[in-house]
Design a protein around this motif. Sequence first.
Motif, PDB file in Angstrom:
ATOM      1  N   ILE A 160      12.665   1.428  -0.398  1.00 33.77           N
ATOM      2  CA  ILE A 160      12.333   1.742   0.989  1.00 33.77           C
ATOM      3  C   ILE A 160      13.567   2.369   1.662  1.00 33.77           C
ATOM      4  N   ILE A 161      14.727   1.760   1.465  1.00 35.41           N
ATOM      5  CA  ILE A 161      16.011   2.367   1.830  1.00 35.41           C
ATOM      6  C   ILE A 161      16.498   3.002   0.531  1.00 35.41           C
ATOM      7  N   PRO A 162      16.385   4.325   0.409  1.00 36.03           N
ATOM      8  CA  PRO A 162      16.470   4.993  -0.899  1.00 36.03           C
ATOM      9  C   PRO A 162      17.869   5.142  -1.491  1.00 36.03           C
ATOM     10  N   LYS A 164       5.772  10.287   1.086  1.00 31.36           N
ATOM     11  CA  LYS A 164       7.181  10.646   0.887  1.00 31.36           C
ATOM     12  C   LYS A 164       8.125   9.833   1.754  1.00 31.36           C
ATOM     13  N   GLU A 165       7.635   9.291   2.861  1.00 34.68           N
ATOM     14  CA  GLU A 165       8.475   8.507   3.764  1.00 34.68           C
ATOM     15  C   GLU A 165       7.790   7.188   4.075  1.00 34.68           C
ATOM     16  N   PHE A 166       8.513   6.111   3.888  1.00 34.80           N
ATOM     17  CA  PHE A 166       7.981   4.791   4.210  1.00 34.80           C
ATOM     18  C   PHE A 166       8.060   4.573   5.712  1.00 34.80           C
ATOM     19  N   GLU A 167       7.026   3.960   6.251  1.00 34.62           N
ATOM     20  CA  GLU A 167       6.987   3.672   7.684  1.00 34.62           C
ATOM     21  C   GLU A 167       6.604   2.219   7.893  1.00 34.62           C
ATOM     22  N   ARG A 203       0.843  -1.207   0.000  1.00 35.41           N
ATOM     23  CA  ARG A 203       0.000   0.000   0.000  1.00 35.41           C
ATOM     24  C   ARG A 203       0.874   1.252   0.000  1.00 35.41           C
ATOM     25  N   GLN A 204       1.909   1.264   0.836  1.00 37.16           N
ATOM     26  CA  GLN A 204       2.781   2.432   0.899  1.00 37.16           C
ATOM     27  C   GLN A 204       3.551   2.631  -0.405  1.00 37.16           C
ATOM     28  N   ILE A 205       3.985   1.561  -1.038  1.00 40.53           N
ATOM     29  CA  ILE A 205       4.694   1.701  -2.321  1.00 40.53           C
ATOM     30  C   ILE A 205       3.756   2.287  -3.374  1.00 40.53           C
ATOM     31  N   HIS A 206       2.516   1.814  -3.429  1.00 38.10           N
ATOM     32  CA  HIS A 206       1.557   2.396  -4.376  1.00 38.10           C
ATOM     33  C   HIS A 206       1.293   3.862  -4.046  1.00 38.10           C
TER      34      HIS A 206
END
Length: 162
Positions: free
Chosen positions: A123-125, A64-67, A53-56
């Motif tokens: 996720i780790i950019p 802007k920030e994955f959690e 869901r967060q990637i979409h």
Amino acid sequence: MSDPHQHSFNSPIGRIHLTEEDGALTGLTWVSRETSALHSDNAITGLLAETERQIHAYFAKALKEFEVPLAFNRGSAFEHSVWRAMQEIPFGTVWTYGDIADHVGGVARAVGGACGSNPIPLIIPCHRVVGSNGKLTGFSGDGGIATKQHLLDHESDQLSLF
């Protein structure tokens, strides 16, 4: 350690395969449709569903920030420090390998190696790390540097690398 849970789905940059172990995301890779179909769980976990869901949402420009909880089940202490430093790079910003080397107390070449072994790209950019002259270097995602450029373009229309 429990058996890993896995899930694959399509994204704007290719098919993404996620791995979860003991309640934390431990891997993100790009794989072919055939390979990922062989490794996906029938029952997706809450963490894998939330990560998807967060990637979409990221690609919809709504995040802007994955959690999500992350765990490194491989790599050296130095690699872990580089991966944590990359998580500090703000959305739409790039750091150089030298910037990260200064941050973690290493050398740029070693930082490049740690970036290349990042187990959870996006996720780790690691796509936000560039050469000292702004040049794009390798990227583990499907499509390599073209995918890296796509991700940087996605994050900032004003970002200038050259």
